[in-house]
Design a protein around this motif. Sequence first.
Motif, PDB file in Angstrom:
ATOM      1  N   ALA A  91       0.831  -1.199   0.000  1.00  0.00           N
ATOM      2  CA  ALA A  91       0.000   0.000   0.000  1.00  0.00           C
ATOM      3  C   ALA A  91       0.869   1.253   0.000  1.00  0.00           C
ATOM      4  O   ALA A  91       0.570   2.230  -0.700  1.00  0.00           O
ATOM      5  CB  ALA A  91      -0.929  -0.007   1.219  1.00  0.00           C
ATOM      6  N   THR A  97     -10.806  -0.272  -6.752  1.00  0.00           N
ATOM      7  CA  THR A  97     -11.423  -0.170  -5.421  1.00  0.00           C
ATOM      8  C   THR A  97     -10.379  -0.199  -4.320  1.00  0.00           C
ATOM      9  O   THR A  97     -10.492   0.499  -3.315  1.00  0.00           O
ATOM     10  CB  THR A  97     -12.424  -1.310  -5.195  1.00  0.00           C
ATOM     11  N   TYR A  98      -9.379  -1.029  -4.530  1.00  0.00           N
ATOM     12  CA  TYR A  98      -8.341  -1.109  -3.495  1.00  0.00           C
ATOM     13  C   TYR A  98      -7.529   0.185  -3.454  1.00  0.00           C
ATOM     14  O   TYR A  98      -7.239   0.718  -2.378  1.00  0.00           O
ATOM     15  CB  TYR A  98      -7.432  -2.304  -3.755  1.00  0.00           C
ATOM     16  N   SER A 152      -8.546   3.049  -4.138  1.00  0.00           N
ATOM     17  CA  SER A 152      -9.348   4.126  -3.539  1.00  0.00           C
ATOM     18  C   SER A 152      -9.282   4.068  -2.022  1.00  0.00           C
ATOM     19  O   SER A 152      -9.289   5.092  -1.352  1.00  0.00           O
ATOM     20  CB  SER A 152     -10.791   4.028  -4.013  1.00  0.00           C
ATOM     21  N   LYS A 153      -9.189   2.849  -1.499  1.00  0.00           N
ATOM     22  CA  LYS A 153      -9.045   2.731  -0.044  1.00  0.00           C
ATOM     23  C   LYS A 153      -7.751   3.363   0.429  1.00  0.00           C
ATOM     24  O   LYS A 153      -7.696   4.053   1.449  1.00  0.00           O
ATOM     25  CB  LYS A 153      -9.048   1.259   0.346  1.00  0.00           C
ATOM     26  N   ILE A 154      -6.719   3.143  -0.326  1.00  0.00           N
ATOM     27  CA  ILE A 154      -5.425   3.710   0.048  1.00  0.00           C
ATOM     28  C   ILE A 154      -5.467   5.225  -0.050  1.00  0.00           C
ATOM     29  O   ILE A 154      -5.001   5.939   0.844  1.00  0.00           O
ATOM     30  CB  ILE A 154      -4.324   3.145  -0.865  1.00  0.00           C
ATOM     31  N   THR A 191      -7.926   7.141   0.204  1.00  0.00           N
ATOM     32  CA  THR A 191      -8.736   7.723   1.262  1.00  0.00           C
ATOM     33  C   THR A 191      -7.861   8.126   2.446  1.00  0.00           C
ATOM     34  O   THR A 191      -8.083   9.168   3.078  1.00  0.00           O
ATOM     35  CB  THR A 191      -9.802   6.714   1.719  1.00  0.00           C
ATOM     36  N   LYS A 192      -6.856   7.316   2.723  1.00  0.00           N
ATOM     37  CA  LYS A 192      -5.955   7.665   3.826  1.00  0.00           C
ATOM     38  C   LYS A 192      -5.193   8.948   3.524  1.00  0.00           C
ATOM     39  O   LYS A 192      -4.961   9.769   4.419  1.00  0.00           O
ATOM     40  CB  LYS A 192      -4.962   6.528   4.064  1.00  0.00           C
ATOM     41  N   LYS A 220      -7.491  11.828   4.121  1.00  0.00           N
ATOM     42  CA  LYS A 220      -7.643  12.145   5.541  1.00  0.00           C
ATOM     43  C   LYS A 220      -6.394  12.805   6.102  1.00  0.00           C
ATOM     44  O   LYS A 220      -6.470  13.558   7.084  1.00  0.00           O
ATOM     45  CB  LYS A 220      -7.972  10.881   6.323  1.00  0.00           C
ATOM     46  N   SER A 252     -10.671  14.608  -2.869  1.00  0.00           N
ATOM     47  CA  SER A 252     -11.396  13.817  -3.855  1.00  0.00           C
ATOM     48  C   SER A 252     -12.562  14.628  -4.403  1.00  0.00           C
ATOM     49  O   SER A 252     -13.124  15.471  -3.722  1.00  0.00           O
ATOM     50  CB  SER A 252     -11.925  12.547  -3.215  1.00  0.00           C
TER      51      SER A 252
END
Lengths: 133, 133
Positions: free
Chosen positions: A6, A40-41, A43-45, A47-48, A51, A57
Amino acid sequence: MKYSKATNYALHTMLFLVAAGQSKPVGVQQLAEQQNLSPTYLSKILTKLVKAGMIESASGANGGYRLKRNWENISFLDIIHAIEGAASLFDCSLDHGPQCAIQQVVLAAEAQMEQHLRNQTMAELVQRKKIIF
Amino acid sequence: MKYSKATNYALHTMLFLVAAGQSKPVGVQQLAEQQNLSPTYLSKILTKLVKAGMIESASGANGGYRLKRNWENISFLDIIHAIEGAASLFDCSLDHGPQCAIQQVVLAAEAQMEQHLRNQTMAELVQRKKIIF
DNA sequence: GCGTGATTACTCGGATACAAGATGTCCGAGTTTGAGCGG
DNA sequence: CCGCTCAAACTCGGACATCTTGTATCCGAGTAATCACGC
């Protein structure tokens, strides 16, 4: 001990975004294709990273991810910490005395590495090398 | 990303062995007690140190582990590599160009840390501090 | 005394169990853009 | 030409599924020291 994939993805994505400039948002699909992983994966990364305040985004059509202001100062360490967490990489398992001598040594070594990672910004890297991210 | 507990145990055990000198072998039971973990698990960890040539084991009654010759030069990095393996902590997941700019930066940072760990020997640490391992 | 065998105190290695974290996938929900359509 | 609606193109977030790795236990096997015993 190894940095996670990641982190790998996050670094490459950030480098690309910096190289692309902050004009228009880049879709996660495009970013994922370049690194050959599922959107999708990714996008999860990302997102961090959102934050952590490095990128933002944009929802909806023509949406995607874009750099935020003061992106010039984003260092390797910032990105790594955003993904891996900022915990130090050694915690003495015993409780002996106030300060474990071993811990002191390892943490000092870690500090050296972090120093190097803190001094290297993405922007600088893009300028020096002509990409190949 | 974190160093494993095994590394933690190995460092503490080595520090103790160095402090104890290489006269008589120390039983794994005694070593395990001090760190509050099971002897069988510790023995697995120490087996790695044996294979790395830092210590040697003595079977049978009054057996245990003992330092090997030239233990004075054993550094933190030696021990960490014996347990964690010597693989670098970052491998670029893509194959783009001959050298990944990101990889170069991270590896350079890692080299800084290793430099620090390589320069710190166990023997030196024992001399400086009066233990508390 | 002195050898010989049994007992005891150890380490070694493989097999196994367990838990946690990394890595992905799936899907439903919300959001923005833009096209189509009716007035 | 204007405004409304609707579909398409997106991201977001939670809930899984899976795999790997770290952590730990159990047990049988081998080994060295020591003790006991018979000669």
